[in-house]
Write a protein that holds these residues in place. Structure first.
Motif, PDB file in Angstrom:
ATOM      1  N   GLU A 144       0.850  -1.189   0.000  1.00  0.00           N
ATOM      2  CA  GLU A 144       0.000   0.000   0.000  1.00  0.00           C
ATOM      3  C   GLU A 144       0.886   1.240   0.000  1.00  0.00           C
ATOM      4  O   GLU A 144       2.107   1.141  -0.083  1.00  0.00           O
ATOM      5  CB  GLU A 144      -0.901   0.008   1.234  1.00  0.00           C
ATOM      6  N   TYR A 145       0.236   2.409   0.076  1.00  0.00           N
ATOM      7  CA  TYR A 145       0.946   3.686   0.200  1.00  0.00           C
ATOM      8  C   TYR A 145       0.527   4.356   1.502  1.00  0.00           C
ATOM      9  O   TYR A 145      -0.627   4.213   1.924  1.00  0.00           O
ATOM     10  CB  TYR A 145       0.616   4.622  -0.974  1.00  0.00           C
ATOM     11  N   SER A 146       1.438   5.102   2.111  1.00  0.00           N
ATOM     12  CA  SER A 146       1.088   5.830   3.336  1.00  0.00           C
ATOM     13  C   SER A 146       0.085   6.933   3.009  1.00  0.00           C
ATOM     14  O   SER A 146       0.027   7.429   1.882  1.00  0.00           O
ATOM     15  CB  SER A 146       2.343   6.404   3.990  1.00  0.00           C
ATOM     16  N   LYS A 147      -0.698   7.301   4.014  1.00  0.00           N
ATOM     17  CA  LYS A 147      -1.792   8.252   3.789  1.00  0.00           C
ATOM     18  C   LYS A 147      -1.321   9.651   3.418  1.00  0.00           C
ATOM     19  O   LYS A 147      -1.810  10.253   2.470  1.00  0.00           O
ATOM     20  CB  LYS A 147      -2.683   8.316   5.022  1.00  0.00           C
ATOM     21  N   HIS A 148      -0.370  10.194   4.144  1.00  0.00           N
ATOM     22  CA  HIS A 148       0.015  11.586   3.937  1.00  0.00           C
ATOM     23  C   HIS A 148       1.078  11.760   2.843  1.00  0.00           C
ATOM     24  O   HIS A 148       0.879  12.504   1.898  1.00  0.00           O
ATOM     25  CB  HIS A 148       0.503  12.196   5.256  1.00  0.00           C
ATOM     26  N   GLN A 156       2.317   9.372   0.822  1.00  0.00           N
ATOM     27  CA  GLN A 156       2.200   8.415  -0.285  1.00  0.00           C
ATOM     28  C   GLN A 156       3.483   7.608  -0.489  1.00  0.00           C
ATOM     29  O   GLN A 156       3.913   7.337  -1.611  1.00  0.00           O
ATOM     30  CB  GLN A 156       1.789   9.129  -1.579  1.00  0.00           C
ATOM     31  N   ASP A 162       5.259   9.035   7.874  1.00  0.00           N
ATOM     32  CA  ASP A 162       3.946   8.587   8.348  1.00  0.00           C
ATOM     33  C   ASP A 162       3.764   7.074   8.181  1.00  0.00           C
ATOM     34  O   ASP A 162       2.711   6.598   7.798  1.00  0.00           O
ATOM     35  CB  ASP A 162       2.831   9.355   7.637  1.00  0.00           C
TER      36      ASP A 162
END
Length: 83
Positions: free
Chosen positions: A21-25, A27, A76
């Motif tokens: 996946e990618y981190s929320k803030h 990416q 993040d």
């Protein structure tokens, strides 16, 4: 910098790398992987070279052995043990 949480996150030390996946803030790509010297434990975290390519250089240091480490408190993502 005190109480910094760093982990060796150099691509050269890892195997069985799978994008999750990618981190929320920021990416940041997040992966599951094994360290080449510990094939029995699966981890979830980032790869330092990705951070360098994303210009997040402030979160990467070079250890005395020449491998990259990530300062996880500056991004993040948390480093986790999966198995």
């Amino acid at each position: 910098m005190t109480n910094s949480t760093t982990y060796k996150s150099d691509r050269r030390l890892k195997t069985n790398i799978k994008h999750l996946e990618y981190s929320k803030h920021f990416q940041i790509p997040i992966y599951s992987f094994n360290y080449k010297n510990d094939l029995d434990t699966t981890y979830k975290g980032v790869i330092a070279q990705d951070l360098l390519e994303m210009n997040l250089n402030h979160a990467v240091i070079i250890d005395k052995d020449g491998y990259y480490k990530v300062l996880y408190e500056l991004i993040d993502v948390d480093m986790e043990t999966l198995t």
